[in-house]
Structure formats: structure tokens, C-alpha cells
Design an enzyme around this catalytic site. Structure first.
Site, PDB file in Angstrom:
ATOM      1  N   GLN A 194     -19.078 -26.486  24.178  1.00  0.00           N
ATOM      2  CA  GLN A 194     -19.617 -25.522  25.157  1.00  0.00           C
ATOM      3  C   GLN A 194     -18.746 -24.278  25.325  1.00  0.00           C
ATOM      4  OE1 GLN A 194     -22.542 -25.559  26.430  1.00  0.00           O
ATOM      5  NE2 GLN A 194     -23.188 -27.634  25.938  1.00  0.00           N
ATOM      6  N   CYS A 229     -29.166 -34.524  25.772  1.00  0.00           N
ATOM      7  CA  CYS A 229     -28.992 -35.758  24.994  1.00  0.00           C
ATOM      8  C   CYS A 229     -29.412 -36.979  25.786  1.00  0.00           C
ATOM      9  CB  CYS A 229     -27.531 -35.912  24.575  1.00  0.00           C
ATOM     10  SG  CYS A 229     -26.943 -34.444  23.782  1.00  0.00           S
TER      11      CYS A 229
HETATM   12  N1  PMP Z   1     -20.314 -32.060  22.959  1.00  0.00           N
HETATM   13  C1  PMP Z   1     -20.819 -31.350  23.983  1.00  0.00           C
HETATM   14  C2  PMP Z   1     -19.927 -30.997  25.143  1.00  0.00           C
HETATM   15  C3  PMP Z   1     -22.133 -30.910  23.941  1.00  0.00           C
HETATM   16  O1  PMP Z   1     -22.636 -30.200  24.963  1.00  0.00           O
HETATM   17  C4  PMP Z   1     -22.937 -31.247  22.818  1.00  0.00           C
HETATM   18  C5  PMP Z   1     -24.395 -30.826  22.765  1.00  0.00           C
HETATM   19  N2  PMP Z   1     -25.124 -31.207  23.885  1.00  0.00           N
HETATM   20  C6  PMP Z   1     -22.360 -31.991  21.776  1.00  0.00           C
HETATM   21  C7  PMP Z   1     -21.048 -32.375  21.884  1.00  0.00           C
HETATM   22  C8  PMP Z   1     -23.134 -32.383  20.567  1.00  0.00           C
HETATM   23  O2  PMP Z   1     -23.505 -31.271  19.831  1.00  0.00           O
HETATM   24  P1  PMP Z   1     -24.555 -31.419  18.637  1.00  0.00           P
HETATM   25  O3  PMP Z   1     -25.791 -32.008  19.244  1.00  0.00           O
HETATM   26  O4  PMP Z   1     -24.743 -30.046  18.126  1.00  0.00           O
HETATM   27  O5  PMP Z   1     -23.937 -32.334  17.639  1.00  0.00           O
END
Ligand code: PMP
Length: 387
Positions: free
Chosen positions: A175, A320
Site C-alpha cells: 500500500q 481479499c
Molecule cells: N499486502 C497488502 C497490504 C495488500 O493490500 C495486498 C492487496 N490487497 C496484498 C498484500 C496482495 O497484493 P496482490 O493481490 O497484488 O498480490
């Protein structure tokens, strides 16, 4: 739709789109093949590595390109567990993204120690120092900024404390880049990021692996990325990611005070529009784009639906975990009850979000709230009339 969910993902920046399309048309050769067309792509890829390393403030050879933060976080914990003594633990914060929480508990079963966070979700570096003395963990992992609340962790102090004790420090910085200067991350040993959080394409990201480590194998197979991440590199996506990052670094941070003021103005208006609402971690250092709101009534998914009808995209927290029905682990770690956590809505602006959009959103919250209130007083009236 007015988009206020930039912590979930961002639209592609025009500059990244242009670079991506050109690279896909003109630099599609496999960077590992033996002819000149491939050597050219190989060189371009190395230029991207150099450019991203200089923005972050690390050595060029420390940058590994991959599919993003989830992959990187998984690879880091698998590597750290491989280096750890059998009983050695890993120290993380309880407000990490699931890709850190899950990867840590998978790679260090029953050996995950949690740093304490205060009621705003901030880790105290002194408590980490004490836990390092007590447990001698294999590594420490604390994110740069929280995806749900925007709270900024004291990651620079944590990196220093870990360095003093010779413990590797991993920082999930998904972030951070694009919103804040990437160079502030330079003290973190392992560092993970995802392009789609800062105007780049989805499915591409980066990992910093310290230069002195030469046995990191994030993914097995070919010899790409110095054997640290096998698989044909997606040069066009990498080029777009680096273009997005460079563009945000060049243009993004001069007006930080205005951005924070814009957010503060929104918060003040929101509290007028929805009496009884509260802003989480209001007094703490937070990303300028993120506001996490505890609403006085009604579950967050109902607010999200109603605001969607008003033309605004906001979220219930982490994309997520949308749909799993469980209240956020981040809010639980902050001591919030499940009932309260279910009334939290997250708003995350983009780099081009204007005053009128912030104001429009505050007004939309008010409209939704008043309509519910009217219904309540209508039904109360009906009850009185029918008695
Ligand atoms: N870490 C954090 C703090 C996130 O906000 C996210 C995405 N929501 C992720 C990891 C994972 O990123 P990605 O879905 O692009 O792998």
C-alpha cells in the site's frame, strides 16, 4: 461511478498503459532467448530493474520481478523458514494482510509470534525490541501501511531495531509506493509490492532480496531473475509498472499537505452528515487516501450497496476477505467488537480524486443515512397510528 476503492486496486495510469501497449507490440521476445531481439528486451528489463532500484533506494541486483505481493510474501516466508532453526519463530504483526498471515503460519507452524498493536493498530517498536530479546525470531515482518485503516507503521524504526540485532526485516509495502515516497522503504531487507496498487497492471510486482543472500529460490524452474524467480519475465507489464511508479514519484508528493487537508475536510463533513459516525485511527499518521469509518447503524455491506446506488464505489475493508462474512482480523486486533467491525466502511481515494468527489461522497453518506432515518420514523409513526 466515482471510485473510492483504490486500496483494492487502481485504474491503469495512462502513462503505464502507453508503455505497456508499446512494449507488448515491440518488445515481446523472450528475454532469455539467444538472438538480438531478445537481447534488446533483456537490456530493457535490466533498465527497469535499475530504475526501480534507484526509486526505492536499493542495489539494482536486489530487485526481483514477479507477479505481485502475494507471491512475494509467500516466497519470503518459505525462504526464511528454510534458513531458520527447527524451533525458531517468526515475529509478525496481527494486522498484516492474509498473504503474510497465511504464509507465516504455513511456513512456521505454531511458531508465529505476534507483536502487540495499540487500539489504533500501530505496532510499538519497543515491544518488538523486547520480543526480539526474548524469542530471537528468524525474522520480523510488519507492513508499511495498513490496507484497511491506512495506518502507517513505524517501519523505519523497526528496520533499525532489527538491523541492530542482525534479524532480517520484511516489509509488505503493497500500500505504500505511489502514495508515499518509495525511498523511505530503503531500510527494509525484504520488501514486497504490487503494481496494480499504484496505477500499474495487475499480476506484476517486485520483491527486494538483500544482495548478500544468494540462495533465495522464490520459484523453481529456469534461471530467470538470477534464479530467484523462475518463469519467463513479463517485460511489458514490468515496463508499465516501472513507468507508473516513476510517474507517481515524479508528480505525486508535492501536494501531500493538500491531500491530507482534503481528507480532513471529508471527515469533518461526513461526521456532520452522519452523526455518531467515527473515524478509525483519526489521530494517527495515516495514508492520505484512506478513511476507515465506523458507522452508527447498519452493517457495512448494506452501506456499500446503498452508496453504489448513489454512484460511489467504497468497500467493507479488504477486497481479499469480501464475502467471507467474518469481521476483519485487523479490527479485531485493534480491540473492536465483531458487531462494530461489521459497521466499518473503507474509503480509499486515488491520486486524481478531486474535492468535488470527496464532497459528493460525504453527501451520499448523508443521503443514505437520512433515507434510513426517514424510514425509521415512518415505521415508528405507523406503529403509533396502528396502536
Ligand atoms: N499486502 C497488502 C497490504 C495488500 O493490500 C495486498 C492487496 N490487497 C496484498 C498484500 C496482495 O497484493 P496482490 O493481490 O497484488 O498480490
Amino acid at each position: 461511478m466515482v471510485y473510492f476503492d483504490n486500496n483494492a486496486t487502481t485504474p491503469l495510469d495512462p502513462v503505464a498503459r502507453a508503455v505497456w501497449i508499446t512494449a507488448a507490440d515491440e518488445a515481446w521476445a523472450n528475454p532469455s532467448s539467444p538472438y538480438r531481439a531478445s537481447a534488446r528486451v533483456r537490456n530493457l528489463l535490466e533498465e527497469c530493474r535499475e530504475r526501480s532500484a534507484s526509486l526505492i533506494g536499493c542495489a539494482t541486483e536486489e530487485i526481483v520481478f514477479n507477479s505481485g505481493a502475494t507471491e512475494a510474501n509467500n516466497a519470503v516466508f518459505a525462504y526464511l523458514a528454510g534458513c531458520a532453526r527447527p524451533s525458531q519463530s517468526v515475529l509478525i504483526s496481527p494486522v498484516e494482510h492474509p498473504s503474510v498471515l497465511e504464509a507465516a503460519s504455513h511456513s512456521f507452524p505454531d511458531r508465529v509470534i505476534f507483536a502487540e498493536v495499540d487500539s489504533e493498530g500501530v505496532v510499538d517498536p519497543e515491544s518488538v525490541r523486547a520480543l526480539l530479546r526474548k524469542h530471537s525470531p528468524a525474522a520480523v515482518s510488519v507492513m508499511a501501511a495498513n490496507n484497511e485503516t491506512g495506518v502507517i507503521q513505524p517501519f523505519e524504526s523497526l528496520a533499525t531495531i532489527c538491523r541492530e540485532r542482525g534479524v532480517p526485516y520484511h516489509c509488505d509495502a503493497a500500500q505504500w509506493p505511489g502514495k508515499m515516497p518509495a525511498s523511505r522503504l530503503s531500510a527494509c531487507d525484504f520488501l514486497t509490492g504490487s503494481a496494480h496498487k499504484f496505477g500499474g497492471p495487475k499480476g506484476v510486482g517486485f520483491l527486494r532480496v538483500p544482495a548478500e543472500i544468494n540462495d533465495f529460490r522464490g520459484q523453481l524452474g529456469g534461471e530467470q531473475e538470477g534464479r530467484r524467480r523462475a518463469g519467463t519475465e513479463n517485460y511489458p507489464a514490468v515496463a508499465a509498472m516501472v513507468a507508473a511508479l516513476a510517474d507517481r514519484e515524479a508528480n505525486g508528493f508535492d501536494d501531500m499537505e493538500e491531500r491530507v487537508a482534503r481528507r480532513a475536510h471529508f471527515e469533518a463533513r461526513l461526521l456532520e452528515e452522519v452523526p455518531g459516525a467515527r473515524i478509525l485511527a483519526a489521530g494517527r499518521e495515516r495514508l492520505w487516501n484512506t478513511v476507515s469509518i465506523v458507522l452508527p447503524r447498519h452493517e457495512n455491506h448494506r452501506w456499500v450497496m446503498k452508496l453504489d446506488r448513489e454512484g460511489f464505489a467504497v468497500s467493507t475493508g479488504s477486497a481479499c476477505s469480501t464475502g467471507d462474512g467474518n469481521p476483519s482480523h485487523v479490527l479485531a486486533a485493534m480491540g473492536r467488537s465483531p458487531a462494530e467491525a461489521r459497521r466499518v466502511v473503507r474509503v480509499s481515494a486515488g491520486r486524481d480524486t478531486r474535492d468535488a468527489e470527496w464532497n459528493g461522497l460525504a453527501k451520499a453518506f448523508g443521503n443514505v443515512w437520512r433515507r434510513w432515518d426517514e424510514k425509521r420514523s415512518d415505521s415508528a409513526l405507523t406503529e403509533v397510528v396502528s396502536i
